[in-house]
Design a protein around this motif. Structure first.
Motif, PDB file in Angstrom:
ATOM      1  N   HIS A 246       0.836  -1.206   0.000  1.00 37.63           N
ATOM      2  CA  HIS A 246       0.000   0.000   0.000  1.00 37.63           C
ATOM      3  C   HIS A 246       0.873   1.259   0.000  1.00 37.63           C
ATOM      4  CE1 HIS A 246      -3.575  -2.283   0.346  1.00 37.63           C
ATOM      5  NE2 HIS A 246      -3.502  -2.563   1.641  1.00 37.63           N
ATOM      6  N   ARG A 247       1.899   1.266   0.827  1.00 39.14           N
ATOM      7  CA  ARG A 247       2.743   2.463   0.949  1.00 39.14           C
ATOM      8  C   ARG A 247       3.445   2.780  -0.367  1.00 39.14           C
ATOM      9  NH1 ARG A 247       8.110   2.668   2.283  1.00 39.14           N
ATOM     10  NH2 ARG A 247       8.065   0.509   3.081  1.00 39.14           N
ATOM     11  N   LEU A 248       4.029   1.767  -0.994  1.00 39.17           N
ATOM     12  CA  LEU A 248       4.756   2.017  -2.239  1.00 39.17           C
ATOM     13  C   LEU A 248       3.821   2.428  -3.370  1.00 39.17           C
ATOM     14  CD1 LEU A 248       7.395  -0.866  -2.147  1.00 39.17           C
ATOM     15  CD2 LEU A 248       7.658   1.531  -1.476  1.00 39.17           C
ATOM     16  N   ALA A 249       2.609   1.870  -3.374  1.00 39.69           N
ATOM     17  CA  ALA A 249       1.644   2.268  -4.399  1.00 39.69           C
ATOM     18  C   ALA A 249       1.244   3.729  -4.225  1.00 39.69           C
ATOM     19  CB  ALA A 249       0.412   1.364  -4.332  1.00 39.69           C
ATOM     20  N   LEU A 250       1.020   4.136  -2.993  1.00 38.41           N
ATOM     21  CA  LEU A 250       0.650   5.532  -2.746  1.00 38.41           C
ATOM     22  C   LEU A 250       1.805   6.477  -3.061  1.00 38.41           C
ATOM     23  CD1 LEU A 250      -1.376   5.176   0.585  1.00 38.41           C
ATOM     24  CD2 LEU A 250      -2.256   5.378  -1.749  1.00 38.41           C
ATOM     25  N   LEU A 251       3.029   6.067  -2.741  1.00 43.92           N
ATOM     26  CA  LEU A 251       4.182   6.916  -3.046  1.00 43.92           C
ATOM     27  C   LEU A 251       4.376   7.082  -4.550  1.00 43.92           C
ATOM     28  CD1 LEU A 251       6.809   5.733  -0.388  1.00 43.92           C
ATOM     29  CD2 LEU A 251       5.602   7.926  -0.489  1.00 43.92           C
ATOM     30  N   SER A 252       4.061   6.025  -5.314  1.00 44.55           N
ATOM     31  CA  SER A 252       4.175   6.149  -6.772  1.00 44.55           C
ATOM     32  C   SER A 252       3.173   7.149  -7.322  1.00 44.55           C
ATOM     33  CB  SER A 252       3.982   4.778  -7.432  1.00 44.55           C
ATOM     34  OG  SER A 252       2.647   4.331  -7.281  1.00 44.55           O
ATOM     35  N   LEU A 253       1.998   7.240  -6.700  1.00 47.82           N
ATOM     36  CA  LEU A 253       1.026   8.254  -7.101  1.00 47.82           C
ATOM     37  C   LEU A 253       1.498   9.645  -6.690  1.00 47.82           C
ATOM     38  CD1 LEU A 253      -2.381   6.567  -6.118  1.00 47.82           C
ATOM     39  CD2 LEU A 253      -1.241   6.547  -8.333  1.00 47.82           C
ATOM     40  N   GLU A 254       2.037   9.737  -5.483  1.00 48.62           N
ATOM     41  CA  GLU A 254       2.493  11.040  -4.986  1.00 48.62           C
ATOM     42  C   GLU A 254       3.619  11.594  -5.847  1.00 48.62           C
ATOM     43  OE1 GLU A 254       3.030  14.455  -2.827  1.00 48.62           O
ATOM     44  OE2 GLU A 254       1.347  13.059  -2.823  1.00 48.62           O
ATOM     45  N   GLU A 255       4.509  10.717  -6.305  1.00 47.89           N
ATOM     46  CA  GLU A 255       5.625  11.167  -7.137  1.00 47.89           C
ATOM     47  C   GLU A 255       5.155  11.835  -8.417  1.00 47.89           C
ATOM     48  OE1 GLU A 255       7.914   7.703  -7.808  1.00 47.89           O
ATOM     49  OE2 GLU A 255       8.765   7.628  -5.777  1.00 47.89           O
ATOM     50  N   ARG A 256       3.975  11.466  -8.905  1.00 52.30           N
ATOM     51  CA  ARG A 256       3.467  12.027 -10.159  1.00 52.30           C
ATOM     52  C   ARG A 256       2.224  12.876  -9.931  1.00 52.30           C
ATOM     53  NH1 ARG A 256       3.661   8.272 -15.256  1.00 52.30           N
ATOM     54  NH2 ARG A 256       3.551  10.403 -16.064  1.00 52.30           N
ATOM     55  N   ARG A 257       2.125  13.399  -8.729  1.00 53.27           N
ATOM     56  CA  ARG A 257       0.922  14.164  -8.382  1.00 53.27           C
ATOM     57  C   ARG A 257       0.764  15.405  -9.256  1.00 53.27           C
ATOM     58  NH1 ARG A 257       0.035  18.162  -4.364  1.00 53.27           N
ATOM     59  NH2 ARG A 257       2.138  17.824  -3.558  1.00 53.27           N
ATOM     60  N   ASN A 258       1.855  16.000  -9.677  1.00 48.19           N
ATOM     61  CA  ASN A 258       1.778  17.236 -10.461  1.00 48.19           C
ATOM     62  C   ASN A 258       1.940  17.005 -11.956  1.00 48.19           C
ATOM     63  OD1 ASN A 258       1.472  18.926  -8.144  1.00 48.19           O
ATOM     64  ND2 ASN A 258       3.668  18.684  -7.731  1.00 48.19           N
ATOM     65  N   ASP A 259       1.950  15.740 -12.382  1.00 54.33           N
ATOM     66  CA  ASP A 259       2.060  15.427 -13.811  1.00 54.33           C
ATOM     67  C   ASP A 259       0.702  15.559 -14.491  1.00 54.33           C
ATOM     68  OD1 ASP A 259       4.635  14.860 -13.208  1.00 54.33           O
ATOM     69  OD2 ASP A 259       4.554  12.732 -13.739  1.00 54.33           O
ATOM     70  N   PRO A 260       0.695  15.573 -15.824  1.00 57.23           N
ATOM     71  CA  PRO A 260      -0.593  15.489 -16.540  1.00 57.23           C
ATOM     72  C   PRO A 260      -1.240  14.125 -16.291  1.00 57.23           C
ATOM     73  CG  PRO A 260       1.142  16.307 -17.985  1.00 57.23           C
ATOM     74  CD  PRO A 260       1.824  15.811 -16.748  1.00 57.23           C
ATOM     75  N   TRP A 261      -2.499  14.132 -15.883  1.00 53.20           N
ATOM     76  CA  TRP A 261      -3.241  12.910 -15.589  1.00 53.20           C
ATOM     77  C   TRP A 261      -4.307  12.700 -16.662  1.00 53.20           C
ATOM     78  CZ3 TRP A 261      -3.791   9.777 -10.837  1.00 53.20           C
ATOM     79  CH2 TRP A 261      -2.668   9.875 -10.009  1.00 53.20           C
ATOM     80  N   LEU A 262      -4.459  11.441 -17.056  1.00 56.30           N
ATOM     81  CA  LEU A 262      -5.352  11.096 -18.162  1.00 56.30           C
ATOM     82  C   LEU A 262      -6.815  11.110 -17.737  1.00 56.30           C
ATOM     83  CD1 LEU A 262      -5.667  10.011 -21.101  1.00 56.30           C
ATOM     84  CD2 LEU A 262      -5.489   7.703 -20.128  1.00 56.30           C
ATOM     85  N   ARG A 263      -7.668  11.572 -18.645  1.00 56.77           N
ATOM     86  CA  ARG A 263      -9.121  11.429 -18.533  1.00 56.77           C
ATOM     87  C   ARG A 263      -9.646  10.883 -19.860  1.00 56.77           C
ATOM     88  NH1 ARG A 263      -7.925  12.408 -14.148  1.00 56.77           N
ATOM     89  NH2 ARG A 263      -8.896  13.744 -12.584  1.00 56.77           N
ATOM     90  N   ILE A 264     -10.454   9.849 -19.782  1.00 49.56           N
ATOM     91  CA  ILE A 264     -11.118   9.324 -20.980  1.00 49.56           C
ATOM     92  C   ILE A 264     -12.438  10.083 -21.115  1.00 49.56           C
ATOM     93  CG2 ILE A 264     -11.969   7.294 -22.182  1.00 49.56           C
ATOM     94  CD1 ILE A 264      -8.996   7.183 -21.544  1.00 49.56           C
ATOM     95  N   ASP A 265     -12.507  10.992 -22.058  1.00 51.89           N
ATOM     96  CA  ASP A 265     -13.722  11.791 -22.226  1.00 51.89           C
ATOM     97  C   ASP A 265     -14.817  11.010 -22.940  1.00 51.89           C
ATOM     98  OD1 ASP A 265     -12.458  13.928 -21.005  1.00 51.89           O
ATOM     99  OD2 ASP A 265     -11.636  14.672 -22.897  1.00 51.89           O
ATOM    100  N   ARG A 266     -14.428  10.296 -23.981  1.00 52.52           N
ATOM    101  CA  ARG A 266     -15.393   9.491 -24.733  1.00 52.52           C
ATOM    102  C   ARG A 266     -14.714   8.205 -25.176  1.00 52.52           C
ATOM    103  NH1 ARG A 266     -18.420  12.500 -22.927  1.00 52.52           N
ATOM    104  NH2 ARG A 266     -20.064  13.770 -23.880  1.00 52.52           N
TER     105      ARG A 266
END
Length: 742
Positions: A246-266
């Motif tokens: 859990h900790r490493l998964a959350l840290l991997s998200l935190e490391e890219r918190r300010n990156d462009p994040w994908l959204r599937i619009d359609r």
């Protein structure tokens, strides 16, 4: 004695506990096997013939049968319940069927509720502590189910419940510590471990929810998990590894918190469940569906319509010299509703079953997707797997019948299809479905996408114009990774890689990419009109459905192999026992020839279908033909064909061929032996006849000589001349018919 048992349990050793209970006539095997037997049957219905309304009653009855034996000794019932708990946990480590585990724990709780009052006070308190520990484990199972299905709020609630139940177990165990110090010590140790872990994970889930909704940092949440991970209360390596994941998964998200994040619009998601119908030719299946399908009920729901076409675009109008085409029939079913464990709707799916003249049939569920985050898309893709958590799947308007997984519904639909085909069959050999629980494919077509700076939903959107931009965003790794059979941590998808040996970049044009894994296909085409992607989606479905075709062929070959093995046994018996007449051997030879003919027909049919699938003439467009070829190469089609052909050769040559050679040799020997016996009998008959003739001839000669000698000299001369002539002729004829070496 309890100290030895508890110390062994702390080390993961169950044998001392089982030995102690067995010494008091408790049938420990039945208790240990209880969750395993429950997991081995259909998760929707209790085992038939058990006479119980549900599995909880079955488990309760099983435990109650041992209850009186254990209650005869101090501490017996708490130890019996601990054995049941540990058996459930052991099955939980290897099984994704959660409901049988819940039912086993519920059965134990029911026994305690109904019969706990008969125990003395200290045993009753210790037993209640074990039941509270069971409640905590049941809540953890619920939490895992929520994590797999992507339901964060139920996940947080379940872990909080697990911690509260563990706290209650520890309190009860302390009350029983005077009479049962060792058992109480074990329960307290387990309870404190679960409480620390449960509270940490509940806070982590709460932090993840805030992160995904508003982009709040995860540093403090990760630090809290690390603190729990290093706590003295966490003694189990299993809990330590879970917290670390859990900790490493959350840290991997935190490391890219300010990156462009994908959204599937359609976009659109399609679930494909291939299956084969054996013992019935594909064309006959399509004809029966067209003739009778409109009146069928599948999965308890009435068929809405039957279309004698697969609604394919014109590119599939190929130019095969034998006028073979990919086509068939389509059965439309009511929409399927999917709800979570908390009753919240997770989505609706359009349902249909496609029947192909080539034999690559499949169940198909589709849904349009809009404004979807990577976490939500990951959960949608996991939904196809048979290992997906328990949800409620039902046809709209037929909510009375439900399934726990989409894969379970697909399996039942294929079985119902074959039952309906059997009802319309004109031959006694009934169709058989051959679905595979692990056989599925997910196709995601992205038609419009955007990125946000960070994961917050309210952040401004920036349009994604090319596949390269789309695949560079955080969360795109969901599209480039296969559906995993197991989820082990929060937001596990954040640690997936974008490129690996599991991913095949099939083809691409300006601003477009088609990526394939073992069980997924992603079509990244932002800015492309949706209708232009129809052909590529159909190609992806077509190649995915070939898994069912290969499964059917492999099982058909297994049938041939088994029949050939039976022939080999019979032939070996004949050769070993030197038995069997030539007529019996000829009958066996005819059976072998018939099996060889069937195998040759099967081999010819397989080669013909494979040739058509590979042929550029399958479709009318050379570009689409190239795409099909590339997708087939990316799906290990060649290797599977090579393996299948090798198996056919093995059965035809090594297995069937050797049996035919043995039988032919034995048949020749038997026929030669019987021919020799016939000649011997014939010669004996002839010799008897000749002996009779010779005897008659000799008496005649004697009569001639007697008549001549007693009549006159001239008559005697004529008699001698006649006898001499007869003897000479006999010698000439005998010499002509005398047997020679050649």
């Amino acid at each position: 004695m309890h100290r030895v048992i508890v110390d062994a349990l702390a080390q993961g050793e169950l044998r001392p506990l089982r030995a102690w209970l067995a010494a008091h006539q408790v049938e420990t095997d039945r208790l240990v096997d209880l969750p395993q037997r429950a997991s081995a049957v259909d998760t929707e219905q209790p085992p038939p013939g058990d006479g119980a309304a549900d599995r909880a009653e079955i488990a309760s009855a099983e435990i109650l049968a041992q209850w009186s034996k254990a209650s005869a000794v101090p501490g017996g019932v708490p130890l019996l319940l601990l054995l049941v708990l540990i058996a459930v946990e052991a099955e939980w480590n290897i099984s994704y069927h959660f409901r049988p585990l819940h039912d086993t724990l519920a059965g134990a709780a029911r026994c305690m509720r109904d019969h706990g009052a008969t125990l003395d006070a200290t045993d009753r308190t210790a037993a209640r502590a074990v039941v509270a520990l069971m409640d905590s484990v049941a809540a953890q199972i619920d939490a895992e189910n929520a994590m797999i299905t992507g339901q964060l709020a139920p996940h947080e609630e379940a872990m909080s419940t697990a911690a509260a139940s563990a706290r209650r177990a520890a309190e009860l165990a302390r009350r029983a510590a005077d009479e049962h110090p060792d058992v109480s010590r074990y329960i307290i140790m387990r309870a404190e471990e679960i409480e620390v872990c449960g509270l940490a994970v509940a806070r982590a889930v709460r932090g993840l929810r805030r992160f995904l909704d508003a982009g709040e940092p995860l540093d403090e949440v990760a630090a809290e998990i690390e603190l729990a991970e290093s706590s003295d209360a966490i003694a189990s390596s299993g809990y330590q590894s879970e917290l670390r994941a859990h900790r490493l998964a959350l840290l991997s998200l935190e490391e890219r918190r300010n990156d462009p994040w994908l959204r599937i619009d359609r976009g659109r998601i399609t679930y494909v469940y291939p299956f084969a119908v054996r013992r019935t030719a594909p064309r006959e299946v399509v004809e029966r569906v067209g003739a009778h399908g409109s009146g069928w009920r599948l999965g308890g729901a009435a068929v809405l319509s039957v279309n004698n076409s697969l609604n394919l675009d014109d590119v599939w109008n190929g130019s095969d010299a034998f006028n073979r085409r990919y086509g068939g029939a389509l059965v439309e079913l009511p929409d399927v509703a999917v709800r979570g464990s908390d009753g919240q709707p997770l989505g609706n799916l359009h349902a249909e079953i496609r029947f192909s003249r080539l034999g690559n049939h499949y169940v198909r569920f589709t849904a349009d997707i809009a404004d979807v985050t990577p976490a939500e898309l990951h959960s949608m893709m996991l939904r196809a797997a048979p290992e997906f958590g328990h949800v409620r799947v039902s046809f709209s308007g037929y909510e009375g019948r439900a399934w726990e997984r989409l894969a379970a519904l697909a399996t039942d639909l294929t079985e119902d299809v074959c039952a309906r085909l059997a009802e319309s069959a004109e031959t006694p050999e009934l169709p058989r479905p051959e679905p595979s629980p692990g056989m599925f494919h997910v196709i995601v077509a992205v038609n419009a996408a955007s990125t946000t700076q960070g994961p917050a939903r309210s952040a401004p959107r920036h349009e994604t114009r090319t596949a390269r931009e789309l695949l560079a965003a955080m969360g795109a790794q969901v599209l480039t990774s296969p559906v995993t059979p197991m989820v082990g941590s929060l937001a596990e998808w954040g640690r997936y890689v974008r490129e690996s040996d599991l991913i095949a970049d099939i083809t691409g044009s300006t601003g477009e990419k088609l990526l394939r894994t073992s069980n997924t296909t992603a079509i990244a085409a932002p800015g492309m009109a949706a209708f232009t992607q129809t052909t590529k989606v159909t190609v992806a479905e077509f190649t995915a459905s070939l898994d069912g075709l290969f499964a059917g062929w492999s099982l058909e070959l297994v049938d041939h192999y088994r029949r050939v093995e039976e022939f080999r046994v019979r032939v070996d018996a004949v050769e070993r026992e030197q038995s069997g007449s030539a007529a019996a051997l000829r009958a066996l030879a005819r059976e072998l020839d018939l099996e060889r003919t069937r195998l040759n027909d099967f081999s010819t049919s397989v080669r013909s279908t494979i040739t058509l699938i590979r042929s550029p003439s399958l479709v009318s467009s050379p570009v689409v033909a190239d795409i099909i070829r590339l997708v087939l190469d990316g799906s290990n089609f060649r290797e599977r064909v090579t393996e299948l052909q090798a198996l056919i050769e093995d059965v035809a040559q090594d297995q069937l061929g050797s049996s035919i050679e043995k039988l032919a040799r034995r048949r020749e020997e038997r026929e030669a032996h019987e021919e020799e016996r016939r000649e011997t009998r014939q010669r004996a008959k002839l010799e008897v006849i000749l002996a009779v003739i010779a005897a008659a001839g000799m008496s005649g000669v004697v009569q001639v000589l007697q008549a001549g000698f007693f009549e006159s000299v001239k008559a005697a001369a004529w008699a001698l001349a006649s006898v001499a002539t007869i003897l000479v002729l006999a010698v000439i004829v005998g010499g002509f018919f005398w047997p020679r070496r050649d």
